[in-house]
Design a protein around this motif. Structure first.
Motif, PDB file in Angstrom:
ATOM      1  N   GLY A   1       0.819  -1.168   0.038  1.00 40.41           N
ATOM      2  CA  GLY A   1      -0.069  -0.185  -0.190  1.00 40.41           C
ATOM      3  C   GLY A   1       1.042   1.264   0.044  1.00 40.41           C
ATOM      4  O   GLY A   1       0.409   2.408   0.505  1.00 40.41           O
ATOM      5  N   HIS A   2       2.000   1.132  -0.527  1.00 41.11           N
ATOM      6  CA  HIS A   2       2.830   2.471  -0.564  1.00 41.11           C
ATOM      7  C   HIS A   2       2.704   3.158  -1.801  1.00 41.11           C
ATOM      8  O   HIS A   2       2.556   2.914  -2.828  1.00 41.11           O
ATOM      9  N   SER A   3       2.408   4.587  -1.528  1.00 40.31           N
ATOM     10  CA  SER A   3       2.157   5.407  -2.540  1.00 40.31           C
ATOM     11  C   SER A   3       3.333   5.867  -3.269  1.00 40.31           C
ATOM     12  O   SER A   3       3.280   6.372  -4.242  1.00 40.31           O
ATOM     13  N   ALA A   4       4.657   5.788  -2.677  1.00 39.63           N
ATOM     14  CA  ALA A   4       5.798   6.081  -3.101  1.00 39.63           C
ATOM     15  C   ALA A   4       7.022   5.025  -2.730  1.00 39.63           C
ATOM     16  O   ALA A   4       6.469   4.452  -1.847  1.00 39.63           O
ATOM     17  N   ARG A   5       8.086   5.155  -3.333  1.00 41.34           N
ATOM     18  CA  ARG A   5       9.104   4.159  -3.045  1.00 41.34           C
ATOM     19  C   ARG A   5       9.557   4.211  -1.468  1.00 41.34           C
ATOM     20  O   ARG A   5      10.132   5.215  -1.084  1.00 41.34           O
ATOM     21  N   PRO A   6       9.357   3.267  -0.618  1.00 41.97           N
ATOM     22  CA  PRO A   6       9.747   3.462   0.898  1.00 41.97           C
ATOM     23  C   PRO A   6      11.256   3.224   0.911  1.00 41.97           C
ATOM     24  O   PRO A   6      11.928   2.501   0.031  1.00 41.97           O
ATOM     25  N   GLY A   7      11.756   3.615   2.221  1.00 44.24           N
ATOM     26  CA  GLY A   7      13.240   3.350   2.355  1.00 44.24           C
ATOM     27  C   GLY A   7      13.495   2.023   2.902  1.00 44.24           C
ATOM     28  O   GLY A   7      14.516   1.327   2.670  1.00 44.24           O
ATOM     29  N   THR A   8      12.262   1.429   3.502  1.00 43.21           N
ATOM     30  CA  THR A   8      12.502  -0.014   4.126  1.00 43.21           C
ATOM     31  C   THR A   8      11.357  -1.111   3.316  1.00 43.21           C
ATOM     32  O   THR A   8      10.097  -0.275   3.132  1.00 43.21           O
ATOM     33  N   PHE A   9      11.737  -2.136   3.076  1.00 43.40           N
ATOM     34  CA  PHE A   9      10.524  -2.899   2.617  1.00 43.40           C
ATOM     35  C   PHE A   9       9.422  -3.476   3.637  1.00 43.40           C
ATOM     36  O   PHE A   9       9.646  -3.676   4.836  1.00 43.40           O
ATOM     37  N   SER A  10       8.210  -3.509   3.012  1.00 45.29           N
ATOM     38  CA  SER A  10       7.028  -4.043   3.953  1.00 45.29           C
ATOM     39  C   SER A  10       5.972  -4.389   2.703  1.00 45.29           C
ATOM     40  O   SER A  10       6.000  -3.772   1.633  1.00 45.29           O
ATOM     41  N   SER A  11       5.230  -5.428   2.954  1.00 45.96           N
ATOM     42  CA  SER A  11       4.274  -5.879   2.042  1.00 45.96           C
ATOM     43  C   SER A  11       3.072  -6.595   2.891  1.00 45.96           C
ATOM     44  O   SER A  11       3.170  -6.912   3.868  1.00 45.96           O
ATOM     45  N   SER A  12       2.074  -7.048   2.042  1.00 53.90           N
ATOM     46  CA  SER A  12       0.983  -7.799   2.575  1.00 53.90           C
ATOM     47  C   SER A  12       1.569  -9.383   2.654  1.00 53.90           C
ATOM     48  O   SER A  12       2.481  -9.537   2.304  1.00 53.90           O
ATOM     49  N   SER A  13       0.899 -10.050   3.571  1.00 50.85           N
ATOM     50  CA  SER A  13       1.258 -11.418   3.768  1.00 50.85           C
ATOM     51  C   SER A  13       0.702 -12.230   2.778  1.00 50.85           C
ATOM     52  O   SER A  13       1.451 -13.414   2.504  1.00 50.85           O
ATOM     53  N   ALA A  14      -0.320 -12.175   2.247  1.00 49.18           N
ATOM     54  CA  ALA A  14      -0.828 -13.049   1.156  1.00 49.18           C
ATOM     55  C   ALA A  14       0.123 -13.247  -0.127  1.00 49.18           C
ATOM     56  O   ALA A  14       0.666 -12.088  -0.489  1.00 49.18           O
ATOM     57  N   SER A  15       0.055 -14.312  -0.877  1.00 53.07           N
ATOM     58  CA  SER A  15       0.968 -14.311  -1.741  1.00 53.07           C
ATOM     59  C   SER A  15       0.546 -15.323  -2.884  1.00 53.07           C
ATOM     60  O   SER A  15      -0.406 -16.118  -2.549  1.00 53.07           O
ATOM     61  N   LYS A  16       1.137 -15.345  -3.938  1.00 49.13           N
ATOM     62  CA  LYS A  16       0.782 -16.035  -5.110  1.00 49.13           C
ATOM     63  C   LYS A  16       2.152 -16.474  -5.964  1.00 49.13           C
ATOM     64  O   LYS A  16       3.016 -15.720  -6.026  1.00 49.13           O
ATOM     65  N   ALA A  17       2.641 -17.890  -6.118  1.00 46.59           N
ATOM     66  CA  ALA A  17       3.697 -18.418  -6.544  1.00 46.59           C
ATOM     67  C   ALA A  17       3.332 -18.791  -8.075  1.00 46.59           C
ATOM     68  O   ALA A  17       2.452 -19.587  -8.149  1.00 46.59           O
ATOM     69  N   VAL A  18       4.277 -18.192  -8.999  1.00 48.85           N
ATOM     70  CA  VAL A  18       4.099 -18.566 -10.357  1.00 48.85           C
ATOM     71  C   VAL A  18       5.452 -19.092 -10.937  1.00 48.85           C
ATOM     72  O   VAL A  18       6.541 -18.300 -10.638  1.00 48.85           O
ATOM     73  N   ASP A  19       5.476 -20.104 -11.542  1.00 46.25           N
ATOM     74  CA  ASP A  19       6.740 -20.391 -12.308  1.00 46.25           C
ATOM     75  C   ASP A  19       6.860 -19.872 -13.448  1.00 46.25           C
ATOM     76  O   ASP A  19       5.843 -19.388 -14.271  1.00 46.25           O
ATOM     77  N   TRP A  20       8.155 -19.509 -13.733  1.00 45.75           N
ATOM     78  CA  TRP A  20       8.430 -18.551 -14.772  1.00 45.75           C
ATOM     79  C   TRP A  20       9.665 -18.997 -15.547  1.00 45.75           C
ATOM     80  O   TRP A  20      10.532 -19.626 -15.038  1.00 45.75           O
ATOM     81  N   ASN A  21       9.663 -18.593 -16.988  1.00 47.82           N
ATOM     82  CA  ASN A  21      10.862 -18.896 -17.732  1.00 47.82           C
ATOM     83  C   ASN A  21      11.896 -17.659 -17.736  1.00 47.82           C
ATOM     84  O   ASN A  21      11.377 -16.665 -17.458  1.00 47.82           O
TER      85      ASN A  21
END
Length: 744
Positions: A671-691
């Motif tokens: 929910g960051h409106s601009a790039r923050p100095g430290t990392f944070s995010s929601s806990s829900a995730s989705k894993a996707v295989d990629w080439n």
């Protein structure tokens, strides 16, 4: 006087005694023959004389089974096993007089059966001996067998296991050989101490008396770097010891550099100064930074140079051009020989940065390198180009066959095609003249298979000929489903046409746009019917078709099924002062490009080293486990206020994974409106295989909260190699994008 019988007997006894005491075969010989030796049971044991293959000698045959050797002693050696036999046999058996050798057999399991494929060596002496067997790094089993002169072989000894030793412990102890003890070029790099960490270059700076050069902490992902102060206004360089070269030799040069924020100068680079046999400078081959930036950021330059005619030695220099302020730091310097099959014309070049192939005119046709344009050109036997991949990834082929998925701008091409009309799915033409005298009659049938996810247009088109003017032609479309349709089948559409005048032909048409879901998926048999009403008594109407005026009926796929967005609107017709009706919901699909991005060391602080690139996972302890954020414009929240979100998709392009087969992206939101100095995010995730080098759209509807989500995160929080990957960020060719479908 004749000899009497007594004298004759006495003489014969004397002669017999002499013969029995004389040596046997004193004057005997074998003329082109063989003497066979048998035992007391009549079995052939040896052949003496002429042998079956034309040679002469003694051959032992049909000997007894020899005794089994005692089990061997097996000890590890570097990349091998040392196998020893002490000359003893099982059950203290005596060595056979027809002993030939002891065979050494090696197999991968304890109970393997020795044969010709497992024989790895022999001990030729009955006193014993040792055999060294080169083997791979795994557990092996050793068994011995005795072989006699007659070819008889014993049973195999008890198996003994062993595992070859790798090059460490007693062979090369950890730390026993340091970088300063290695010969120059032993790793392919012609420069000693390329990272300025062993003290070799620091000692050379002192020996050369270079007060403006020093070794200090803080290299490019390494502990140390070389720093040159640029305050004197003249070029400054740190020279290495010269090394031998040959004319035409090619070298690959590379170095990391960093200009301080206070730096003012004309350039930085790395070069080779070519000298002849008398030490005279012939030329200089240089790789320089195109536009050095005084921002304190590490960058890397690399390129190749060629030794000129007459060159016998080369002196490497790390250099800073004329400077008046600040300093330039260097790290990870490299000068490596490029392998080439020729100096010009058709040739192949292999260097640290990759592979290049040249045609007969010396033009590059394949360039598979790092840090420079990459491209590939394939030609036919006559030199005609048939396929190519440019340095920006544009590809051209004479033909292309794809067995699996083909994507276009990150979307499976099948998905793109599904969004388009598929055209006619059924069509029929009718030439039969059919007349109605006031009652409904059937006229034309057509069938098709309906897909609930598609929209269709169904059309009936013909000419009508009335017997008198006035009245109405009523056309109907009835749906029999999978059964034969008739006049009782459900009506799905109708059209009414006014009949103008007697005997005048006029065009009549019925059209129905409808989804496969509304019709119901599966087979549908549609029947066109008509009648004539409200006209003069006895009026008839005839639907006709012919070669020059065909009547037809068709079903057309016009695209994917759409949600209906129309609704009632009285247009204010009920009187003045009435409020406008509630706006009819409209469906929108909008795409938003990311406005900022960045990576975070150890899932904590923003990494200036990576800038706007977005990386996830663990590669080295320097940055730890990386995470990344990307943000989208405020228009996303504004557009979705009060809207119903139907689908949210995220586009990412990964140009690198640790494993060549690809990896797994772990997507979250923030929910960051601009790039923050430290990392944070929601806990829900989705894993996707990629080439590798794959851009694709991923459905993240379940992760997206219209009121709170302002961007996405990459955060596997794992050191596993499957999770280390690098995606494009803002400012790169394929930045993150968000595509939202909503109604409002």
């Amino acid at each position: 006087m004749p000899e009497d019988i007594g004298r004759r007997i006495a003489r014969l006894e004397t002669q017999l005694t002499a013969i029995s005491r004389a040596p046997k075969l004193t004057s005997a010989s074998l003329e082109d023959a063989t003497l066979e030796v048998y035992d007391d049971k009549g079995s052939l044991r040896a052949l003496v004389g002429q042998q079956p293959d034309g040679t002469s000698g003694v051959t032992v045959v049909n000997g007894p089974v020899p005794p089994t050797p005692a089990k061997p002693a097996v000890t590890p050696a570097m990349g091998a096993l040392s196998v020893s036999w002490d000359g003893q046999f099982e059950n203290r058996a005596v060595s056979p007089l027809d002993f030939a050798r002891v065979e050494v057999h090696v197999g991968p399991v304890a109970n393997f059966e020795p044969d010709a494929s497992t024989l790895r060596g022999t001990v030729e002496s009955a006193q014993g001996g040792t055999v060294t067997v080169p083997l791979g790094y795994q557990q092996w089993w050793v068994r011995l067998r005795t072989r006699s002169l007659s070819g008889a072989v014993s049973a195999a000894s008890t198996a003994v296991s062993g595992e070859p030793r790798q090059a460490h412990t007693a062979d090369i102890a950890a730390g026993a050989i340091t970088a300063d003890k290695l010969s120059v070029g032993s790793t392919g790099n012609c420069l000693p101490d390329p990272g300025f960490e062993t003290g070799v270059i620091e000692a050379r700076i002192t020996a050369l008396g270079l007060p403006w050069a020093k070794i200090e902490a803080g290299g490019a992902d390494s502990p140390c770097c070389l720093t040159i102060a640029t305050t004197g206004g003249e070029p400054r360089w740190m020279p290495y010891e010269p090394f031998t070269v040959n004319p035409g030799d090619m070298y690959w040069l590379g170095v990391h550099y960093r200009c301080s924020k206070a730096w003012v100068g004309s350039g930085v680079g790395i070069s080779l100064v070519w000298r002849d046999a008398q030490g005279k400078i012939l030329d200089t081959g240089s790789v320089t930074a195109p536009e050095p930036q005084a921002d304190g950021q590490w960058r890397r330059i690399s390129g190749k140079v060629r030794a000129p005619e007459g060159a016998v030695r080369a002196e490497a220099r790390i250099q800073a051009g004329e400077g008046t302020a600040g300093e330039v730091s260097f790290d990870n310097a490299e000068v490596r020989s490029i392998m080439t099959s020729a100096t010009k014309g058709e040739r192949a070049e292999i260097g640290p940065d990759g592979v290049r192939l040249f045609d007969g005119q010396g033009e590059q046709v394949v360039s598979l390198v790092t840090g420079a344009p990459n491209y590939l050109s394939l030609t036919a036997h006559d030199g005609t180009a048939v396929a190519s991949i440019s340095d920006n990834g544009a590809a051209g082929f004479q033909s292309l066959a794809v067995a699996d998925k083909l994507t276009w701008r990150g979307t499976d091409l099948q998905t793109v095609l599904d969004r388009m009309p598929r055209g006619l799915v059924a069509i029929g033409r009718q030439k039969t003249r059919v007349k109605s005298a006031g009652t409904e009659v059937g006229w034309f049938e057509i069938g098709f298979d309906a897909d609930p996810a598609r929209e269709y247009r169904i059309v009936i088109d013909a000419h009508v000929e009335p017997s008198a003017g006035g009245g109405e032609l009523r056309m109907r479309m009835r749906d029999g489903g999978a059964s034969t349709p008739d006049l009782r089948s459900p009506q799905v559409q109708s059209a009414v046409h006014q009949l103008a005048r007697t005997g005048a032909w006029q065009r009549v048409r019925l059209e129905l746009p409808i989804s496969g879901a509304a019709l119901g998926g599966g087979r549908h048999r549609l029947l066109a019917t008509f009648d004539v009403k409200e006209g003069p008594a006895g009026q008839t109407a005839t639907l006709i078709g012919g070669d020059g005026y065909p009547a037809f009926m068709y079903v057309e796929d016009i695209g994917p099924k759409l949600n209906e967005s129309g609704g009632y609107n009285n247009g204010g017709s009920t009187g003045g002062g009435q409020p406008d009706p509630k706006p009819i919901p409209q469906q929108y699909t909008k795409t938003y490009a990311a406005t900022w991005s960045g990576s975070y060391d150890r899932r904590g602080t923003y990494s200036e080293y990576y800038g706007d690139k977005i990386l996830q996972g663990y590669y080295s302890e320097t940055h730890g486990t990386l995470a990344a954020l990307a943000g989208f414009p405020a228009d996303v929240t504004k557009d979705l206020a009060g809207a119903t979100v139907q689908r949210v998709e995220l586009f990412l392009y990964f140009d690198h994974w640790y494993n060549s087969g690809g990896g797994t992206a772990v997507i979250k939101t923030h929910g960051h409106s601009a790039r923050p100095g430290t990392f944070s995010s929601s806990s829900a995730s989705k894993a996707v295989d990629w080439n590798r080098n794959e851009g694709r759209w991923v459905d993240i509807t379940d992760l997206f909260d219209p009121a709170r989500t302002k961007g996405i995160a990459l955060d596997p929080n794992s050191t596993g190699s499957d999770f280390y990957g690098r995606a494009h960020g803002v400012g790169q060719a394929n930045p993150p994008q968000l595509r939202v479908r909503f109604t409002r």
